[in-house]
Design an enzyme around this catalytic site. Structure first.
Site, PDB file in Angstrom:
ATOM      1  N   SER A   1       0.826  -1.207   0.000  1.00  0.00           N
ATOM      2  CA  SER A   1       0.000   0.000   0.000  1.00  0.00           C
ATOM      3  C   SER A   1       0.857   1.254   0.000  1.00  0.00           C
ATOM      4  O   SER A   1       0.602   2.196  -0.768  1.00  0.00           O
ATOM      5  CB  SER A   1      -0.920   0.010   1.225  1.00  0.00           C
ATOM      6  OG  SER A   1      -1.660  -1.187   1.326  1.00  0.00           O
ATOM      7  N   SER A   2       1.871   1.293   0.854  1.00  0.00           N
ATOM      8  CA  SER A   2       2.753   2.459   0.936  1.00  0.00           C
ATOM      9  C   SER A   2       3.541   2.666  -0.347  1.00  0.00           C
ATOM     10  O   SER A   2       3.995   3.779  -0.635  1.00  0.00           O
ATOM     11  CB  SER A   2       3.721   2.305   2.111  1.00  0.00           C
ATOM     12  OG  SER A   2       3.023   2.134   3.320  1.00  0.00           O
TER      13      SER A   2
ATOM     14  N   TYR B   1      -1.586 -11.077   3.291  1.00  0.00           N
ATOM     15  CA  TYR B   1      -1.757  -9.684   3.688  1.00  0.00           C
ATOM     16  C   TYR B   1      -3.238  -9.441   3.969  1.00  0.00           C
ATOM     17  O   TYR B   1      -4.055  -9.434   3.059  1.00  0.00           O
ATOM     18  CB  TYR B   1      -1.251  -8.781   2.561  1.00  0.00           C
ATOM     19  CG  TYR B   1      -1.212  -7.288   2.845  1.00  0.00           C
ATOM     20  CD1 TYR B   1      -1.652  -6.734   4.048  1.00  0.00           C
ATOM     21  CD2 TYR B   1      -0.710  -6.417   1.882  1.00  0.00           C
ATOM     22  CE1 TYR B   1      -1.606  -5.383   4.277  1.00  0.00           C
ATOM     23  CE2 TYR B   1      -0.655  -5.047   2.101  1.00  0.00           C
ATOM     24  CZ  TYR B   1      -1.103  -4.531   3.303  1.00  0.00           C
ATOM     25  OH  TYR B   1      -1.062  -3.179   3.526  1.00  0.00           O
TER      26      TYR B   1
ATOM     27  N   LYS C   1       0.550 -10.707   7.408  1.00  0.00           N
ATOM     28  CA  LYS C   1       0.713  -9.277   7.669  1.00  0.00           C
ATOM     29  C   LYS C   1      -0.670  -8.759   8.001  1.00  0.00           C
ATOM     30  O   LYS C   1      -1.535  -8.658   7.134  1.00  0.00           O
ATOM     31  CB  LYS C   1       1.273  -8.543   6.456  1.00  0.00           C
ATOM     32  CG  LYS C   1       1.427  -7.041   6.661  1.00  0.00           C
ATOM     33  CD  LYS C   1       1.853  -6.349   5.391  1.00  0.00           C
ATOM     34  CE  LYS C   1       2.068  -4.859   5.603  1.00  0.00           C
ATOM     35  NZ  LYS C   1       0.892  -4.114   6.043  1.00  0.00           N
TER      36      LYS C   1
ATOM     37  N   GLY D   1       0.283  -4.564  11.578  1.00  0.00           N
ATOM     38  CA  GLY D   1       0.117  -3.579  10.525  1.00  0.00           C
ATOM     39  C   GLY D   1      -0.155  -2.167  11.019  1.00  0.00           C
ATOM     40  O   GLY D   1       0.570  -1.241  10.660  1.00  0.00           O
TER      41      GLY D   1
ATOM     42  N   ASP E   1       0.253   1.084  12.605  1.00  0.00           N
ATOM     43  CA  ASP E   1       1.409   1.660  13.289  1.00  0.00           C
ATOM     44  C   ASP E   1       1.052   2.207  14.665  1.00  0.00           C
ATOM     45  O   ASP E   1       1.865   2.162  15.590  1.00  0.00           O
ATOM     46  CB  ASP E   1       1.993   2.793  12.446  1.00  0.00           C
ATOM     47  CG  ASP E   1       2.495   2.317  11.100  1.00  0.00           C
ATOM     48  OD1 ASP E   1       2.267   1.141  10.753  1.00  0.00           O
ATOM     49  OD2 ASP E   1       3.125   3.113  10.378  1.00  0.00           O
ATOM     50  N   GLU E   2      -0.178   2.728  14.779  1.00  0.00           N
ATOM     51  CA  GLU E   2      -0.616   3.305  16.045  1.00  0.00           C
ATOM     52  C   GLU E   2      -0.764   2.254  17.137  1.00  0.00           C
ATOM     53  O   GLU E   2      -0.904   2.604  18.315  1.00  0.00           O
ATOM     54  CB  GLU E   2      -1.961   4.020  15.857  1.00  0.00           C
ATOM     55  CG  GLU E   2      -1.947   5.133  14.827  1.00  0.00           C
ATOM     56  CD  GLU E   2      -2.272   4.651  13.415  1.00  0.00           C
ATOM     57  OE1 GLU E   2      -2.741   5.470  12.612  1.00  0.00           O
ATOM     58  OE2 GLU E   2      -2.046   3.458  13.123  1.00  0.00           O
TER      59      GLU E   2
ATOM     60  N   ILE F   1       5.221  -4.233  10.285  1.00  0.00           N
ATOM     61  CA  ILE F   1       5.413  -3.696   8.942  1.00  0.00           C
ATOM     62  C   ILE F   1       4.513  -2.477   8.865  1.00  0.00           C
ATOM     63  O   ILE F   1       3.288  -2.600   8.993  1.00  0.00           O
ATOM     64  CB  ILE F   1       5.023  -4.710   7.853  1.00  0.00           C
ATOM     65  CG1 ILE F   1       5.931  -5.938   7.922  1.00  0.00           C
ATOM     66  CG2 ILE F   1       5.098  -4.069   6.466  1.00  0.00           C
ATOM     67  CD1 ILE F   1       5.511  -7.060   6.962  1.00  0.00           C
TER      68      ILE F   1
END
Length: 301
Positions: A49-50, A139, A167, A189, A191-192, A206
């Protein structure tokens, strides 16, 4: 199946790197790769995605991975996301990734049409078959793919010996616990929720914001491994506020992050339409987020 311990740690999701005309920039791909390796990350997740994968063609995605591998091979783990909106192109990317020597390939489920579980399993197994000597990571990102991983689907995929883990980018940390209970690696997955994902059994993270503040995520991971939970929580809290700041811009989050990296001498270009680029008023957000990252690194690292 390879030594699975190599997948532990902090694995930034790699950003798409464009030139000023919006084309893939091999030089900038290599520059970002060197930058992240220099920060001490454990691996790279390329083409997800990134990496704006759904807005890139097959040949462009090959160029990105080729240039990442030219810098990263043998230095860090590389997981290549190879899914496309059809099986044939996904298999082409899977075979290409294996030819370059990546550690693993990964795939979201087929998007748009909501296929039955046996159809999703066939899609993933067909992709995996195109890279028969390479580990495979499922994923799970239901909020974007429109399809959620289930325990029954995961158990079907476990029949494939190349499947090593998930993931997991769904928001409920309970999902991490469920996939971990299935005796597979789980990569956090969101990040927060990095520290929460680790607490629920994730072996690694990740994430799409890791590349602008890898030091902070590495420090959270270090504290967690030592059982220093309050120290890890304090840094996680700071990370979350940085993310909230970056998300407050008019432009897309990745456009903000690339602007932050550019301030540190790592140009990556903008984002590809239809993702919105930065506007003039976003400059203040970029400056504030950049300063917040610098202050947090100075305080905690």
């Amino acid at each position: 199946m390879s030594d699975l311990k190599k997948y532990h740690g902090v694995i930034p999701a790699f950003y798409a790197c464009y030139d000023e005309e919006g084309n893939i920039s091999p030089e900038r791909v290599r520059g970002l790769t060197r930058h992240l390796i220099g920060k001490g990350v454990n691996g790279l997740y390329v083409g997800g995605s990134s990496g704006e994968c759904i807005y890139q063609g097959v040949e462009e995605r090959k160029v990105v991975l080729e240039n990442v591998m030219a810098e990263a091979k043998g230095k860090v783990v590389v997981i290549a996301h190879v899914a496309c909106n059809n099986t044939a192109d996904s298999q082409v990317l899977a075979a290409h990734a294996e030819s370059l020597g990546v550690d693993a390939i990964a795939s979201i489920p087929p998007i748009y049409f909501h296929l039955p579980e046996y159809g999703i399993a066939q899609y993933w197994n067909d992709i995996s078959a195109a890279a028969p000597n390479t580990d495979f990571v499922i994923y799970n990102i239901p909020q974007l793919a429109g399809v959620a991983l289930t325990t029954s689907l995961l158990r079907e995929m476990k029949k494939n010996p190349r499947v090593i883990g998930v993931k997991n980018s769904s928001m409920p940390t309970q999902d991490i616990q469920m996939w971990h209970d299935e005796d597979l690696l789980v990569f956090n997955g969101p990040d927060e929720q990095f520290i929460s994902g680790l607490a629920m059994g994730a072996c690694a993270g990740i994430g799409g914001t890791y590349a602008v503040m890898p030091e902070l995520f590495l420090k959270v991971y270090e504290h967690f491994q030592k059982g220093e939970m309050e120290a890890a929580r304090q840094i996680q809290n700071e990370i979350d506020h940085i993310i909230y700041k970056m998300c407050s811009a008019h432009g897309n989050l990745y456009a903000v992050q690339k602007a932050i990296l550019a301030k540190d001498g790592v140009p990556c270009g903008s984002v590809r339409k239809p993702m919105p680029a930065l506007i003039d008023s976003d400059a203040a957000v970029v400056d504030e987020a950049h300063a917040m990252i610098a202050a947090a690194v100075a305080k905690f690292c």
